[in-house]
Design an enzyme around this catalytic site. Structure first.
Site, PDB file in Angstrom:
ATOM      1  N   LYS A   1       0.850  -1.203   0.000  1.00  0.00           N
ATOM      2  CA  LYS A   1       0.000   0.000   0.000  1.00  0.00           C
ATOM      3  C   LYS A   1       0.883   1.249   0.000  1.00  0.00           C
ATOM      4  O   LYS A   1       0.636   2.197  -0.755  1.00  0.00           O
ATOM      5  CB  LYS A   1      -0.930   0.005   1.228  1.00  0.00           C
TER       6      LYS A   1
ATOM      7  N   GLN B   1      -4.621  -1.616   9.807  1.00  0.00           N
ATOM      8  CA  GLN B   1      -4.553  -2.933   9.161  1.00  0.00           C
ATOM      9  C   GLN B   1      -5.120  -4.000  10.096  1.00  0.00           C
ATOM     10  O   GLN B   1      -4.788  -4.052  11.284  1.00  0.00           O
ATOM     11  CB  GLN B   1      -3.093  -3.253   8.782  1.00  0.00           C
TER      12      GLN B   1
ATOM     13  N   ASP C   1     -10.954   3.103   4.512  1.00  0.00           N
ATOM     14  CA  ASP C   1     -11.306   1.683   4.403  1.00  0.00           C
ATOM     15  C   ASP C   1     -12.824   1.483   4.382  1.00  0.00           C
ATOM     16  O   ASP C   1     -13.304   0.397   4.057  1.00  0.00           O
ATOM     17  CB  ASP C   1     -10.742   0.909   5.601  1.00  0.00           C
TER      18      ASP C   1
HETATM   19  N1  GUN Z   1      -6.997  -6.872   6.299  1.00  0.00           N
HETATM   20  C1  GUN Z   1      -7.408  -7.589   5.233  1.00  0.00           C
HETATM   21  N2  GUN Z   1      -7.967  -6.777   4.316  1.00  0.00           N
HETATM   22  C2  GUN Z   1      -7.905  -5.529   4.807  1.00  0.00           C
HETATM   23  C3  GUN Z   1      -8.326  -4.255   4.327  1.00  0.00           C
HETATM   24  O1  GUN Z   1      -8.879  -4.096   3.232  1.00  0.00           O
HETATM   25  N3  GUN Z   1      -8.078  -3.204   5.140  1.00  0.00           N
HETATM   26  C4  GUN Z   1      -7.490  -3.341   6.351  1.00  0.00           C
HETATM   27  N4  GUN Z   1      -7.298  -2.250   7.093  1.00  0.00           N
HETATM   28  N5  GUN Z   1      -7.098  -4.510   6.839  1.00  0.00           N
HETATM   29  C5  GUN Z   1      -7.302  -5.584   6.064  1.00  0.00           C
END
Ligand code: GUN
Length: 298
Positions: free
Chosen positions: A52, A96, A119
């Site tokens: 990311k 995350q 998110d």
């Molecule tokens: N863990 C697995 N997928 C995601 C996501 O799209 N965002 C976040 N913050 N954590 C994750």
């Protein structure tokens, strides 16, 4: 059969975002700034957050990775979130997941300022999504919608079967596919671990979206001819022949199912790269909203 090429489409989207960022720079405006908080040292989570952050660099965003120890308390994380909420330089941030067991995930997600919740996990944003209001759509479902749209996949009146009811993928996907509009207007069945006759239900699907996390779960004999198959699975399977010692395997037995499907996403290179592209898109929207230059998300 058409492959829904998430790698290509995500690159297209990143190029589009980079062009927007260049315009902001040329106009002397602030560029979007995404922060990602990671608690603990889970290898897969570190890989995702790393990619990311790298993607932010590629499109010209600023990025900040906040690493916290696996022993972090909920209060310490809440303090960090307060800091990010108040930091005017940060346009959007993500926590995350998964979080260590001493931390209550829902309490943490509720502490994120909804205007920075790129998110789309805050209950306010999730509720707005369910009510067809403009909001940040969670990145993975948003990426799937974008793939369906760019490949002009017909979803109206189709039977969409979603496998898995996670808050991140299955649940929001089931809501989005039933919304008025396109992609959407589907008749949706959300299946999960307590579903009876799951194979029979899947066999009736025009569109299958599998977010189960069981490698090669979906076999050719389970899907209808010409089904649209979306594979959200990304399980690490040990493989000594690979430099990293593992490979990523989806929920779908691609070699067999692809012979029957009308559209299908590969793993890797399908939904995964789209998730990151849509997180960037949400961050761009967050910046635009904060600067007041453009109102209206999807
Ligand atoms: N863990 C697995 N997928 C995601 C996501 O799209 N965002 C976040 N913050 N954590 C994750």
């Amino acid at each position: 059969m058409t492959i829904l090429d998430g790698k290509k489409v995500s690159n297209d989207i990143k190029t589009e975002i980079a062009a927007e960022v260049q315009k902001m720079k040329d106009a002397g405006e602030k560029v979007p700034h995404l922060a990602a908080v990671i608690v603990g040292d889970d290898g897969a989570s570190l890989t995702y957050v790393g990619s990311k952050v790298r993607s932010c660099e590629r499109v010209g965003f600023e990025s900040t990775m906040v690493r916290m120890s696996h022993t972090t308390s909920e209060l310490e994380l809440l303090d960090k979130i307060k800091e990010l909420n108040q930091n005017d330089d940060i346009d959007g941030f993500i926590i995350q997941l998964p979080l260590p067991p001493q931390i209550n995930t829902q309490r943490v997600l509720m502490a994120v300022d909804p205007s920075k919740d790129v998110d789309g996990f805050h209950p306010e944003n999730f509720g707005r999504m369910a009510l067809d209001m403009s909001t940040f759509i969670p990145a993975t479902p948003f990426g799937i919608l974008e793939l369906l749209e760019r490949y002009k996949v017909d979803t109206k009146g189709k039977h969409t079967v979603v496998i898995g009811r996670s808050h991140i993928v299955g649940r929001p996907m089931s809501i989005l596919m039933s919304r008025k509009g396109w992609p959407g207007n589907s008749t949706v069945t959300l299946t999960h671990s307590n579903t009876k006759n799951i194979t029979q239900i899947i066999s009736q699907a025009d569109i299958v979206i599998s977010a189960l996390g069981v490698p090669n779960f979906l076999k050719a004999e389970m899907v209808k001819d010409d089904a649209v198959v979306i594979d959200v699975g990304i399980t690490r399977v040990e493989d000594a022949s690979r430099p990293k010692g593992y490979r990523i395997v989806g929920d779908v037995d691609f070699d067999e199912v692809s012979k029957k499907a009308s559209f299908i996403t590969p793993v890797p290179g399908g939904v995964g790269p789209m998730t990151i592209a849509m997180l960037l898109k949400n961050t761009l929207l967050a910046r635009e909203q904060r600067s007041g230059s453009k109102i209206g998300q999807r």
